[in-house]
Design a protein around this motif. Sequence first.
Motif, PDB file in Angstrom:
ATOM      1  N   GLY A 166      -0.462 -50.641  18.211  1.00 31.69           N
ATOM      2  CA  GLY A 166      -1.288 -51.690  17.614  1.00 31.69           C
ATOM      3  C   GLY A 166      -2.752 -51.285  17.594  1.00 31.69           C
ATOM      4  O   GLY A 166      -3.446 -51.434  16.580  1.00 31.69           O
ATOM      5  N   LEU A 167      -3.237 -50.748  18.722  1.00 34.00           N
ATOM      6  CA  LEU A 167      -4.646 -50.384  18.805  1.00 34.00           C
ATOM      7  C   LEU A 167      -4.960 -49.198  17.897  1.00 34.00           C
ATOM      8  O   LEU A 167      -6.010 -49.168  17.236  1.00 34.00           O
ATOM      9  CB  LEU A 167      -5.006 -50.037  20.256  1.00 34.00           C
ATOM     10  N   VAL A 168      -4.036 -48.230  17.857  1.00 35.89           N
ATOM     11  CA  VAL A 168      -4.261 -47.054  17.002  1.00 35.89           C
ATOM     12  C   VAL A 168      -4.337 -47.489  15.551  1.00 35.89           C
ATOM     13  O   VAL A 168      -5.269 -47.115  14.812  1.00 35.89           O
ATOM     14  CB  VAL A 168      -3.136 -46.007  17.217  1.00 35.89           C
ATOM     15  N   VAL A 169      -3.400 -48.321  15.146  1.00 33.26           N
ATOM     16  CA  VAL A 169      -3.372 -48.787  13.763  1.00 33.26           C
ATOM     17  C   VAL A 169      -4.653 -49.569  13.442  1.00 33.26           C
ATOM     18  O   VAL A 169      -5.297 -49.380  12.419  1.00 33.26           O
ATOM     19  CB  VAL A 169      -2.120 -49.666  13.536  1.00 33.26           C
ATOM     20  N   LEU A 170      -5.035 -50.415  14.419  1.00 34.63           N
ATOM     21  CA  LEU A 170      -6.232 -51.241  14.248  1.00 34.63           C
ATOM     22  C   LEU A 170      -7.471 -50.372  14.083  1.00 34.63           C
ATOM     23  O   LEU A 170      -8.375 -50.689  13.308  1.00 34.63           O
ATOM     24  CB  LEU A 170      -6.374 -52.126  15.485  1.00 34.63           C
ATOM     25  N   THR A 171      -7.521 -49.275  14.859  1.00 39.34           N
ATOM     26  CA  THR A 171      -8.670 -48.382  14.802  1.00 39.34           C
ATOM     27  C   THR A 171      -8.709 -47.619  13.484  1.00 39.34           C
ATOM     28  O   THR A 171      -9.765 -47.355  12.927  1.00 39.34           O
ATOM     29  CB  THR A 171      -8.604 -47.371  15.969  1.00 39.34           C
ATOM     30  N   THR A 172      -7.502 -47.276  13.018  1.00 38.92           N
ATOM     31  CA  THR A 172      -7.422 -46.419  11.837  1.00 38.92           C
ATOM     32  C   THR A 172      -7.644 -47.208  10.542  1.00 38.92           C
ATOM     33  O   THR A 172      -8.410 -46.797   9.685  1.00 38.92           O
ATOM     34  CB  THR A 172      -6.054 -45.725  11.795  1.00 38.92           C
ATOM     35  N   PHE A 173      -6.954 -48.327  10.433  1.00 41.35           N
ATOM     36  CA  PHE A 173      -7.048 -49.110   9.192  1.00 41.35           C
ATOM     37  C   PHE A 173      -7.816 -50.395   9.459  1.00 41.35           C
ATOM     38  O   PHE A 173      -7.436 -51.174  10.317  1.00 41.35           O
ATOM     39  CB  PHE A 173      -5.645 -49.473   8.683  1.00 41.35           C
ATOM     40  N   GLU A 174      -8.870 -50.595   8.694  1.00 45.18           N
ATOM     41  CA  GLU A 174      -9.626 -51.834   8.853  1.00 45.18           C
ATOM     42  C   GLU A 174      -9.019 -52.892   7.948  1.00 45.18           C
ATOM     43  O   GLU A 174      -9.670 -53.411   7.063  1.00 45.18           O
ATOM     44  CB  GLU A 174     -11.093 -51.593   8.496  1.00 45.18           C
ATOM     45  N   SER A 175      -7.760 -53.188   8.239  1.00 46.53           N
ATOM     46  CA  SER A 175      -7.070 -54.089   7.312  1.00 46.53           C
ATOM     47  C   SER A 175      -6.719 -55.393   7.997  1.00 46.53           C
ATOM     48  O   SER A 175      -6.285 -55.417   9.149  1.00 46.53           O
ATOM     49  CB  SER A 175      -5.793 -53.398   6.821  1.00 46.53           C
ATOM     50  N   ARG A 176      -6.899 -56.501   7.277  1.00 46.20           N
ATOM     51  CA  ARG A 176      -6.570 -57.800   7.837  1.00 46.20           C
ATOM     52  C   ARG A 176      -5.062 -57.954   7.983  1.00 46.20           C
ATOM     53  O   ARG A 176      -4.569 -58.614   8.877  1.00 46.20           O
ATOM     54  CB  ARG A 176      -7.125 -58.905   6.940  1.00 46.20           C
ATOM     55  N   LEU A 177      -4.330 -57.267   7.111  1.00 50.93           N
ATOM     56  CA  LEU A 177      -2.875 -57.314   7.164  1.00 50.93           C
ATOM     57  C   LEU A 177      -2.380 -56.677   8.474  1.00 50.93           C
ATOM     58  O   LEU A 177      -1.491 -57.191   9.152  1.00 50.93           O
ATOM     59  CB  LEU A 177      -2.310 -56.560   5.962  1.00 50.93           C
TER      60      LEU A 177
END
Lengths: 618, 238
Positions: free
Chosen positions: A294-305
Amino acid sequence: MSRPPRLLSRTALYSVAVLIALALIGRSTVADEVIVQINDDHPVAQVSSAHIFESSDAAPHTALSDWRDVTLPHRWGNDRNRDDTSVWYRVTMELTDWSGADLAVYLPKVSMNADLWINGRFSSRVGSMEVPLTRHWNTPLLLTISPLLLRAGPNEVMVRVRALDRHDGGLAPFFVGALWQLEALANEARFWRSTVVDGLATAVLALAFVVAIVWARRPARIEYLYFSIGAIGCAISTLNMSVTSPPMSDHAWEIIMHGSLYLGVASLALFGWQFSGVSTRFRRWVMATIVTVGLVVLTTFESRLVVATTTFVIFAVAASAFIPLLRKLQQQPLTDSLVFGFAALVAVGAGAYDWLIVSANMPYETAYLLPYVWPVLLGAFSWLIAGEYARTQRDLATLNAELQQRIAARETALQATYDQLRAAERAQASAEERARILRDMHDGVGAHLSTALRQIEAGRSSNVEVANTLRDSLDSLKLAIDGMTLPAGDINALLAALRYRLTHRLSLAGLTVQWEVDELPLWANGAREGNMRHLQFLLFELISNVLQHAHASVLRIGAGADEQTIDVTIADNGSGISAVVQLRSCEARAKSIGATLEVSTSTSGTEVRVRIPMRALI
Amino acid sequence: MSASVDHGRVAVVLVEDDPGTRAWLESGINSAQELELVASFGALKPALAWFARHEADVLLTDLGLPDGHGLRLIKEVAGRSRPDGQPRTDVLVMSVFGDEETVLQCIEAGAVGYIHKDASPENIAKVILDVRRGASPISPMIARGLLARFRTRAASAASQAALARELQIDLTPAESDVLSMIARGHSYAEISRERGVSVNTVQSQIKVLYSKLAVHSRGEAVFAATRLGLIDPFDPGP
């Protein structure tokens, strides 16, 4: 917390509806100004529709025909182009019969920041309108109107709003009017949204600290660590509600806020599993993986989805930890189930509610609930921990009492066994003693009495001979009694008593006694049952030998000691022993007390030295 | 009223419940010219009654009497003294061998000698006459018992110097020496040879020791009573 796009299929419908509405409104916008009347009778007015214009300029756009109509709340959604543009909201404020008190604009909810322009001139601002933008989305914003810019009659009021693209920009209905009234409204909102939330977060942190100390004292109870980390994570994520100017980039701040929330929720789930005894390595790995991914994805993509999805997964997995907890609580008092059931219900409800906000499926003004719910949930957890602790203490006290009872019972049993053993030992000792006395009686007194009887029956012995035999019998009885009463190991006493008992007999035999007895140390081995008696009998036999066989005139009795041995010497000046064989019974007796005999015999006398080791060799 | 015989013979009173033994003892006493049996009893009470009105030079008593213990009689008679302060009556007890402890108790009560029940008639007369001369019999076992008693008394009194002075319990070195030698089995003759004193001196030391022990025993009783008396006045009361 950011506002990702709507996930539900409604999203598309809304978009179409907004486009149609904009197309319809677009034609009629120019016709009507939005006018609010402010006078002494109505000092405050709510604004629920306005004209808007999107622009990247720092000054208001003056061509009024380009503006269009919107109703508030106005949520931008995808209805905007770039991060560096602002949206201007315009209304006309009609000042009539105004007494001149200060005026202000109060924005209960705006994302992210806004400033105020009056009659085309800048009036006031709180925080920064440039990146990094001040984050005002949860804290109310009160902007004062500079009196210098006002004029009687209609005044143009413009609110410029800026938001980063990934945040759900927008403006809720706002108020225009007397400052003193709007200030009260703002203060009240600030109290509930900031002060209360901060206070609760502080309380949660304090709880985390206490539980962390408990864990530090008992590191084996890992659930306390999970609880503590969970509480800290939730408290930190709550900062997002009140911190308006984080000391870092908006993106970094978002990652920290979401990271804390994920870590906190995941830790509380781990606590639940551990506390209800269903924690497995697999579950811990799954949780760690979800949080990390979750954190990696959050860091990588600045997406609200992305935010909405990861939040959903973590909330759902964490909520599943309530199930084993509730199951476990069925064995506990009903109060525990009720308290925790209520907290779980509230937490699940608040989690779902907040997730709907995150996924932009709630009305624009809706505020997050979880910050208010954390203390409830953590309080319920604490209630469970305290209950378990109290039960453990009670069980421990019960166990201790039982243990003490069992120890007491065991002690009683041991004492009884010990008493029995002692009684058995005493019985055995007295049986042995009895056997020994009987043997002595038989060998000594008994033998003498039998002899006397034979002498009388045969009729050949004189009275004197019979009397002497009986006297011998008495002597041996006296010796036997002495043997029982002599102080243990005191060979001096033994020798003295022996001489005292035999004085009469020795003088009858015409023997002169040479008494060469030194002060002797205590014979340690003499404390053993029967040893004094054995030594006494041994010496008595040796003296008897002299009396009966030696034809001596002098009996020398000597005793001395060195560090290892006590020596007792019985010597005479008689004719010597013809055969050493006669001493065989004496040697056997000596051996039984660990002593040895040294015999030297000649025609001029015999000397028997009894060598008694100071310490036991047997 | 004195039962002493005026022509210098020693007046002896006998208390023994066994008729056979009493007859044998009587014959032993009567066998000696110097002795005269003035009374003979088979029980305690008549003997006490007799001593309430008479005196004698020697009392020879058994201990286990049908109507009481001989110790009562010993305490009664041994406490009497002549005008010159010397004891009026020498008390001897009948002893069975191996019962030194009882003999020691009798000595504490005031007896100055003992006669074994298996003694010969000549022996009986000899012991009585020896005691009259001031020589008490002793055995190594009794010597050991005496030493032990004096030692424990000295030890318990050492913490109370005043008591020690009052009771005069210390043995002289000579007395202590004699007692230890007897306890180690030496004869009177050997002791007299070794210490350069007469056998008579050694023997009389024994009698002195016996009376010392008796005095100490009485002294201790007095002290105990005094102490009780001293405690009471200081009782603050309610």
